[in-house]
Design a protein around this motif. Structure first.
Motif, PDB file in Angstrom:
ATOM      1  N   ALA A 151       0.829  -1.202   0.000  1.00  0.00           N
ATOM      2  CA  ALA A 151       0.000   0.000   0.000  1.00  0.00           C
ATOM      3  C   ALA A 151       0.870   1.261   0.000  1.00  0.00           C
ATOM      4  N   VAL A 152       1.955   1.254   0.762  1.00  0.00           N
ATOM      5  CA  VAL A 152       2.865   2.417   0.779  1.00  0.00           C
ATOM      6  C   VAL A 152       3.528   2.592  -0.591  1.00  0.00           C
ATOM      7  N   ALA A 153       3.921   1.488  -1.226  1.00  0.00           N
ATOM      8  CA  ALA A 153       4.556   1.562  -2.544  1.00  0.00           C
ATOM      9  C   ALA A 153       3.586   2.116  -3.589  1.00  0.00           C
ATOM     10  N   GLN A 154       2.325   1.672  -3.535  1.00  0.00           N
ATOM     11  CA  GLN A 154       1.335   2.193  -4.482  1.00  0.00           C
ATOM     12  C   GLN A 154       1.106   3.685  -4.292  1.00  0.00           C
ATOM     13  N   SER A 155       1.158   4.146  -3.048  1.00  0.00           N
ATOM     14  CA  SER A 155       0.997   5.575  -2.780  1.00  0.00           C
ATOM     15  C   SER A 155       2.158   6.378  -3.388  1.00  0.00           C
ATOM     16  N   ARG A 156       3.350   5.852  -3.251  1.00  0.00           N
ATOM     17  CA  ARG A 156       4.499   6.554  -3.821  1.00  0.00           C
ATOM     18  C   ARG A 156       4.464   6.532  -5.352  1.00  0.00           C
ATOM     19  N   GLN A 157       4.044   5.433  -5.933  1.00  0.00           N
ATOM     20  CA  GLN A 157       3.911   5.370  -7.381  1.00  0.00           C
ATOM     21  C   GLN A 157       2.874   6.367  -7.895  1.00  0.00           C
ATOM     22  N   ALA A 158       1.801   6.506  -7.166  1.00  0.00           N
ATOM     23  CA  ALA A 158       0.760   7.473  -7.557  1.00  0.00           C
ATOM     24  C   ALA A 158       1.299   8.891  -7.473  1.00  0.00           C
ATOM     25  N   ALA A 159       2.133   9.190  -6.450  1.00  0.00           N
ATOM     26  CA  ALA A 159       2.721  10.524  -6.332  1.00  0.00           C
ATOM     27  C   ALA A 159       3.666  10.805  -7.501  1.00  0.00           C
ATOM     28  N   ALA A 160       4.439   9.785  -7.884  1.00  0.00           N
ATOM     29  CA  ALA A 160       5.343   9.963  -9.016  1.00  0.00           C
ATOM     30  C   ALA A 160       4.574  10.185 -10.312  1.00  0.00           C
ATOM     31  N   PHE A 165       2.627  13.674 -14.866  1.00  0.00           N
ATOM     32  CA  PHE A 165       1.569  14.328 -15.631  1.00  0.00           C
ATOM     33  C   PHE A 165       1.594  15.853 -15.455  1.00  0.00           C
ATOM     34  N   ARG A 166       2.083  16.308 -14.293  1.00  0.00           N
ATOM     35  CA  ARG A 166       2.224  17.756 -14.113  1.00  0.00           C
ATOM     36  C   ARG A 166       3.283  18.314 -15.072  1.00  0.00           C
ATOM     37  N   ALA A 167       4.386  17.582 -15.248  1.00  0.00           N
ATOM     38  CA  ALA A 167       5.414  18.003 -16.198  1.00  0.00           C
ATOM     39  C   ALA A 167       4.887  17.979 -17.635  1.00  0.00           C
ATOM     40  N   ALA A 168       4.069  16.963 -17.947  1.00  0.00           N
ATOM     41  CA  ALA A 168       3.477  16.897 -19.289  1.00  0.00           C
ATOM     42  C   ALA A 168       2.557  18.079 -19.538  1.00  0.00           C
ATOM     43  N   LEU A 169       1.836  18.492 -18.496  1.00  0.00           N
ATOM     44  CA  LEU A 169       0.970  19.660 -18.627  1.00  0.00           C
ATOM     45  C   LEU A 169       1.799  20.918 -18.866  1.00  0.00           C
ATOM     46  N   GLN A 170       2.896  21.053 -18.140  1.00  0.00           N
ATOM     47  CA  GLN A 170       3.754  22.216 -18.350  1.00  0.00           C
ATOM     48  C   GLN A 170       4.320  22.244 -19.773  1.00  0.00           C
ATOM     49  N   THR A 171       4.694  21.079 -20.291  1.00  0.00           N
ATOM     50  CA  THR A 171       5.204  21.018 -21.668  1.00  0.00           C
ATOM     51  C   THR A 171       4.124  21.429 -22.662  1.00  0.00           C
ATOM     52  N   ALA A 172       2.916  20.956 -22.443  1.00  0.00           N
ATOM     53  CA  ALA A 172       1.819  21.317 -23.341  1.00  0.00           C
ATOM     54  C   ALA A 172       1.538  22.816 -23.275  1.00  0.00           C
ATOM     55  N   GLN A 173       1.605  23.402 -22.087  1.00  0.00           N
ATOM     56  CA  GLN A 173       1.378  24.836 -21.947  1.00  0.00           C
ATOM     57  C   GLN A 173       2.479  25.644 -22.640  1.00  0.00           C
ATOM     58  N   ILE A 174       3.726  25.159 -22.520  1.00  0.00           N
ATOM     59  CA  ILE A 174       4.829  25.858 -23.196  1.00  0.00           C
ATOM     60  C   ILE A 174       4.647  25.809 -24.707  1.00  0.00           C
ATOM     61  N   ASN A 175       4.291  24.640 -25.231  1.00  0.00           N
ATOM     62  CA  ASN A 175       4.071  24.537 -26.675  1.00  0.00           C
ATOM     63  C   ASN A 175       2.942  25.439 -27.132  1.00  0.00           C
ATOM     64  N   LEU A 176       1.893  25.545 -26.308  1.00  0.00           N
ATOM     65  CA  LEU A 176       0.797  26.450 -26.651  1.00  0.00           C
ATOM     66  C   LEU A 176       1.291  27.895 -26.666  1.00  0.00           C
ATOM     67  N   ARG A 177       2.162  28.248 -25.707  1.00  0.00           N
ATOM     68  CA  ARG A 177       2.693  29.615 -25.690  1.00  0.00           C
ATOM     69  C   ARG A 177       3.585  29.876 -26.898  1.00  0.00           C
ATOM     70  N   PHE A 178       4.281  28.847 -27.380  1.00  0.00           N
ATOM     71  CA  PHE A 178       5.160  29.011 -28.528  1.00  0.00           C
ATOM     72  C   PHE A 178       4.394  29.246 -29.822  1.00  0.00           C
ATOM     73  N   THR A 179       3.089  29.048 -29.816  1.00  0.00           N
ATOM     74  CA  THR A 179       2.330  29.369 -31.031  1.00  0.00           C
ATOM     75  C   THR A 179       2.290  30.876 -31.276  1.00  0.00           C
ATOM     76  N   ARG A 180       2.605  31.671 -30.263  1.00  0.00           N
ATOM     77  CA  ARG A 180       2.800  33.106 -30.444  1.00  0.00           C
ATOM     78  C   ARG A 180       4.308  33.338 -30.474  1.00  0.00           C
ATOM     79  N   VAL A 181       4.860  33.696 -31.653  1.00  0.00           N
ATOM     80  CA  VAL A 181       6.304  33.820 -31.847  1.00  0.00           C
ATOM     81  C   VAL A 181       6.715  35.233 -31.454  1.00  0.00           C
ATOM     82  N   PRO A 182       7.538  35.406 -30.391  1.00  0.00           N
ATOM     83  CA  PRO A 182       7.905  36.742 -29.931  1.00  0.00           C
ATOM     84  C   PRO A 182       9.226  37.217 -30.554  1.00  0.00           C
TER      85      PRO A 182
END
Length: 406
Positions: A151-160, A165-182
């Motif tokens: 049970a403790v191992a499953q909790s740690r796996q879920a945290a990882a 997925f938080r990093a994947a969201l940040q990557t998607a947000q960065i790519n969306l921002r790159f659609t506006r070329v500054p």
């Protein structure tokens, strides 16, 4: 009228003409003798007393104008260009949006990443709750120790998984921002190489546009490595001092560029194909007169010779081999030739680096008829004209004056 009378008159006319010619010849002879008397005595010459001066060692080299900053505008994501948001040739500010790429796919990627993150956060909450419940039960041995460990191992796996997925969201947000070329820098933007509706990619060869900062601006000056070595050897001698170089420019049409610049640095690498070293100078360019790629001539001093002499050009002559010679006033007011080293000019003067000593009287006027060791009458250069009274037997207006030397 009788013939004898006509003959007598003709004879009188011939006799009078002979008398007139004789008087003219006598006058000419007297004038020549008076001229020879007026020309007697040593020639009068003008001299200058030379002293060491601080003379800049000026160099003129070819240079090429380069921008102070230059940046290529490139897309970091792929997509269709929807809008161009600038006017070609205008000044753009750093961070200003220049192009808009179709953001539809990137918005969908952001939404998907957000959903995956929410799912992972829900699994993490359930896994942590299960592990917390198993902890006291395991202590009472109501459940096996292995079940609690799982049970403790499953909790740690879920945290990882949440962090992933938080990093994947940040990557998607960065790519969306790159659609506006500054704009990466502030400067003048050139023509757009892609139009609306064009497909662009992150790894394409051509940039969307180029931005250049032109104020201030750089001029890259090419100096041969041999000249640079000679300068360093000169700086090692006494009397040669380094100086902070102020650079002046001559434009392609021969006109002077009004503002002056300073040398920023000298490269430590010699170009293998040209044998030159690049010196970079920085100039103000508020009116955008200097443009990238323009060829100019740079004039600047890299050192100061504190033991050089400035001699007017009229006082320096050269033999068929090109050796420079001056005449100085020697002992007994004699014209003494002196071989000197004069390899450059400043204004109306030759820069003499060898052959003279402080206090030498260099003859600069009346040099046309000088010969070695002749007697001269030295006076300071450009002395005023001296008017003398007429000599005995000399009519007013004939001789009687000595013009200034030269």
């Amino acid at each position: 009228m009788s013939a004898p009378t006509s003959y007598r008159r003709s004879g009188l006319i011939v006799f009078a003409s002979a008398l007139l010619l004789a008087s003219c010849s006598a006058g000419d002879s007297a004038g020549k003798q008076g001229g020879r008397k007026g020309a007697s005595g040593p020639p009068r010459v003008g001299y200058v007393v030379v002293q060491p001066s601080r003379v800049p060692m000026t160099t003129e080299l070819a240079g090429r104008v380069t921008p102070f900053q230059m940046s290529q505008v490139r897309p970091q994501v792929a997509g269709i260009v929807q809008q161009r948001l600038f006017k070609e040739g205008q000044i753009v500010q750093q961070g200003q949006t220049l192009y808009q790429i179709d953001p539809s796919l990137y918005r969908a990627s952001v939404a998907q990443a957000e959903a995956n993150l929410q799912n992972a956060q829900a699994n993490l909450e359930a896994a942590r709750t299960k592990a917390d419940r198993y902890k006291p039960l395991a202590q009472m041995q109501a459940v096996s120790q292995q079940d609690y460990t799982d049970a403790v191992a499953q909790s740690r796996q879920a945290a990882a998984q949440v962090a992933q997925f938080r990093a994947a969201l940040q990557t998607a947000q960065i790519n969306l921002r790159f659609t506006r070329v500054p704009a990466p820098i502030t400067g003048r933007i050139g023509r757009s190489l892609f139009t609306e509706g064009a497909l662009v990619t992150a790894n394409q060869a051509d940039p969307l546009a180029v931005i250049e900062r032109l104020d201030p601006i750089f001029v890259d000056i090419q100096q041969s490595s041999a000249d640079l070595l000679a300068l360093r050897k000169a700086l090692a001698r006494d009397g040669i001092a380094p100086v902070s170089a102020t650079v002046r420019l001559k434009l392609e049409d021969g006109s002077d560029y009004g503002a002056t610049g300073t040398v920023e640095f000298t490269e430590v690498i010699v170009n293998e194909s040209t044998g030159t070293v690049t010196l970079r100078a920085r100039f103000p360019n508020t009116q955008n007169i200097l443009l990238p790629g323009m060829f100019v001539r740079a004039q600047f001093a890299q050192a100061i010779d504190t033991q050089a002499y400035l001699v007017p050009q009229a006082g320096v002559s050269r033999d068929p081999k090109g050796n420079a010679t001056v005449y100085v006033v020697g002992p007994g007011n004699k014209a003494v030739p002196r071989t000197v080293v004069a390899d450059r000019t400043i204004g109306q003067n030759w820069v003499v680096t060898q052959g003279l000593v402080p206090g030498d009287k260099v003859i600069v006027q009346g040099t046309a008829n000088l010969r070695p060791d002749i007697d001269v009458k030295p006076v300071p250069a450009s002395a005023p004209q001296k008017i003398e009274p007429p000599r005995k037997g000399q009519k007013p207006g004939q001789g009687g004056s000595q013009a200034k030397a030269g």
